[in-house]
Write a protein that holds these residues in place. Structure first.
Motif, PDB file in Angstrom:
ATOM      1  N   PRO A  91      24.101   9.914 -20.445  1.00 29.60           N
ATOM      2  CA  PRO A  91      23.690   9.949 -22.269  1.00 29.60           C
ATOM      3  C   PRO A  91      22.848   9.185 -22.745  1.00 29.60           C
ATOM      4  N   LEU A  92      23.939   8.306 -22.515  1.00 26.27           N
ATOM      5  CA  LEU A  92      23.451   7.366 -23.914  1.00 26.27           C
ATOM      6  C   LEU A  92      22.707   6.234 -23.502  1.00 26.27           C
ATOM      7  N   LEU A  93      21.996   6.720 -22.701  1.00 24.95           N
ATOM      8  CA  LEU A  93      20.800   5.650 -21.856  1.00 24.95           C
ATOM      9  C   LEU A  93      19.163   6.510 -22.635  1.00 24.95           C
ATOM     10  N   ARG A  94      19.936   7.625 -22.792  1.00 26.18           N
ATOM     11  CA  ARG A  94      18.706   8.752 -23.226  1.00 26.18           C
ATOM     12  C   ARG A  94      17.300   8.453 -23.868  1.00 26.18           C
ATOM     13  N   ARG A  95      18.429   7.298 -24.859  1.00 29.43           N
ATOM     14  CA  ARG A  95      16.941   7.201 -26.081  1.00 29.43           C
ATOM     15  C   ARG A  95      16.357   5.395 -25.476  1.00 29.43           C
ATOM     16  N   TYR A  96      17.044   4.977 -24.362  1.00 34.16           N
ATOM     17  CA  TYR A  96      16.451   3.449 -23.952  1.00 34.16           C
ATOM     18  C   TYR A  96      14.830   3.475 -23.272  1.00 34.16           C
ATOM     19  N   ASP A  97      14.463   2.646 -24.402  1.00 38.83           N
ATOM     20  CA  ASP A  97      12.722   3.026 -23.967  1.00 38.83           C
ATOM     21  C   ASP A  97      11.793   1.344 -23.764  1.00 38.83           C
ATOM     22  N   LEU A  98      12.957   0.764 -22.940  1.00 38.86           N
ATOM     23  CA  LEU A  98      12.291  -0.734 -23.413  1.00 38.86           C
ATOM     24  C   LEU A  98      11.949  -0.626 -22.023  1.00 38.86           C
ATOM     25  N   THR A  99      10.446  -0.402 -21.836  1.00 32.64           N
ATOM     26  CA  THR A  99       9.592  -0.866 -20.647  1.00 32.64           C
ATOM     27  C   THR A  99       8.661  -1.581 -20.395  1.00 32.64           C
ATOM     28  N   PRO A 100       8.338  -2.514 -18.999  1.00 32.79           N
ATOM     29  CA  PRO A 100       7.595  -3.421 -19.451  1.00 32.79           C
ATOM     30  C   PRO A 100       6.613  -2.888 -20.107  1.00 32.79           C
ATOM     31  N   ALA A 101       5.742  -2.048 -20.190  1.00 31.99           N
ATOM     32  CA  ALA A 101       4.706  -2.003 -21.270  1.00 31.99           C
ATOM     33  C   ALA A 101       5.171  -2.115 -22.652  1.00 31.99           C
ATOM     34  N   ARG A 102       6.274  -1.481 -23.035  1.00 29.95           N
ATOM     35  CA  ARG A 102       6.705  -1.897 -24.678  1.00 29.95           C
ATOM     36  C   ARG A 102       7.163  -3.334 -24.538  1.00 29.95           C
ATOM     37  N   LEU A 103       8.029  -3.914 -23.373  1.00 27.36           N
ATOM     38  CA  LEU A 103       7.793  -4.873 -23.636  1.00 27.36           C
ATOM     39  C   LEU A 103       7.067  -6.191 -23.489  1.00 27.36           C
ATOM     40  N   ALA A 104       6.012  -6.088 -23.248  1.00 28.92           N
ATOM     41  CA  ALA A 104       4.454  -6.739 -22.779  1.00 28.92           C
ATOM     42  C   ALA A 104       3.573  -6.184 -24.697  1.00 28.92           C
TER      43      ALA A 104
END
Length: 456
Positions: free
Chosen positions: A433-446
């Motif tokens: 559940p700690l990763l639920r808010r991890y949102d660093l996708t390739p699109a967001r990183l770009a």
């Protein structure tokens, strides 16, 4: 100070990937053998009480929680003709080899031997910190100028985890076998310690030489204090979430690793099964590593990380059932654990440099040493808490130190079985559940690299 490559270039050459990956021999051996043999060495050879032995295994590695960020800051500020990281691959790696050989070479047993082991382990952990932190910091730096750094990091981590799996297999399977072949007891542990030290030295030398053509870049100033480093880490939400999950799961992995020797001699009734368990844990990982890379390309790193963690947890629960049947089901379930573990490591370590790149996009400063110092310190603490927790489970189960496995009470045998299977499964799955808010996708990183980016 930190390193920022200044030009776009093709991906890393195969020689650099292999050279960097060879450094995984060092954390593979150091992370495996003490977790596997040190607790039984203290309880069964030096006759130290299980609870105290678990504490002695924990304390030197807990020291790294404070030391690793310092090592990261020091390597950030290093200037040399070899760059800021590579000198530590050589000095820290060879220092780890020498002190590791000394770890099992103590002339004493009992309480005096326990004190010696604690001091020697503290020295080994210190040397290892100055290898591991610069080693983990390098991928974010040497891939930043690649045409596709997001994919390049996954490729680099695939090579690294493949070698890490080989190192775990070689050290984890060989160390108990060498110990037993050398007659067991103090003499057997000494021979095994020297053999693993040679493997560590080989990894340090190979990584130093193999990364000689890796990009170095321009040096910049980093955060001046540990307090500022912690503040930087807290401000990077993807890093903080990923670190928390990885560290908690390391506790479960460390507990399972610590229980291997006890399960083989106790519930399985075959001391020689320790090496078999390791082969089944690591062998499948060597086969599925390319498959995990394809999984990451198809569903993303976060989803791949979750999938690996679920496989690990399910496999560990199946181990508990297998212990009721016999050796073969346990080995098969352990192989499933190994497949999941490979996915955890590939994606966790591939996501880490993404969080570092995101921080640089926001702050304009590459602070790899800051993040990797905290990362390796946290991982080391988790892997140390695992054996400490397993030792506590043994103590609660009435484990009798210095007594043959056949003479252990039934409560101790139950404690060994649960500590090796159910406990790791609950810890690994409970961290997800700690990763639920991890949102660093390739699109967001770009998107973070554009002038209108926000915080990572």
């Amino acid at each position: 100070m930190t390193v920022t490559p200044v030009s776009v270039r093709p991906g890393l050459g195969r020689g650099t990937r292999i050279g960097y990956a060879a450094g995984s021999l060092v954390p593979g051996a150091f992370g495996t053998v003490p977790g596997l043999l040190l607790l039984p060495y203290l309880t069964d050879t030096l006759a130290v009480a299980a609870g105290l032995a678990g504490l002695l295994v924990l304390l030197p590695k807990a020291w790294d929680v404070l030391l690793n960020p310092v090592a990261g800051r020091i390597s950030d500020r290093t200037t040399s003709r070899w760059g800021p990281r590579r000198p530590y691959l050589l000095v820290g790696g060879l220092g780890t080899a020498v002190t590791f050989a000394a770890l099992f070479a103590g002339p004493l047993d009992g309480a005096a031997g326990a004190v010696y082991v604690t001091i020697a382990f503290l020295a080994t952990a210190t040397a290892f910190a100055f290898f591991q932190v610069p080693f983990v910091a390098m991928p974010a730096e040497i891939t930043a100028g690649s045409a596709d750094p997001y994919r390049e990091r996954t490729r680099l981590m695939t090579w690294r985890i493949a070698v890490l799996a080989l190192a775990i297999l070689a050290s984890g399977a060989a160390a108990p076998a060498i110990r037993d072949a050398a007659g067991g007891g103090l003499a057997g542990y000494r021979v095994a310690g020297v053999a693993i030290a040679v493997l560590i030295a080989a990894g340090a030398l190979a990584s130093f030489w193999g990364t000689r053509r890796a990009p170095v870049g321009t040096v910049h100033e980093s955060e001046p204090s540990l307090r500022r480093q912690l503040a930087v880490a807290r401000g990077n939400r993807p890093f903080a979430l990923l670190l928390a999950c990885f560290v908690v799961q390391a506790v479960g992995i460390g507990a399972m690793l610590a229980g291997t020797d006890y399960v083989a001699a106790g519930p399985l009734g075959d001391a020689g099964a320790t090496s078999l368990l390791f082969v089944c844990f690591v062998g499948p990982a060597l086969v599925v590593m390319p498959l995990w890379e394809r999984v990451g390309a198809r569903i993303g790193k976060r989803a791949g990380y979750l999938a690996g963690s679920v496989l690990f947890g399910v496999g560990a629960l199946l181990v508990a059932l297998g212990l009721l049947v016999g050796l073969v089901p346990v080995l098969l379930a352990t192989a499933l654990v190994g497949v999941g573990y490979a996915g955890q490591q590939v994606f966790g370590l591939a996501m880490l440099p993404d969080t570092i790149a995101a921080d640089e996009a926001v702050t304009g400063r590459r602070q790899a040493g800051v993040f990797t110092g905290l990362w390796t310190g946290g991982e080391t603490l988790g892997l140390a808490l695992g054996p400490g927790l397993f030792g506590l489970v043994l103590q609660l189960g009435g484990y009798r130190s210095g007594v043959d496995a056949a003479a252990q009470p039934d409560s101790a045998r139950v404690a060994i079985a649960l500590g090796f299977s159910v406990l790791p499964a609950v810890i690994v799955l409970g961290a997800l559940p700690l990763l639920r808010r991890y949102d660093l996708t390739p699109a967001r990183l770009a998107a973070l690299t554009t002038p209108t980016h926000g915080e990572p």
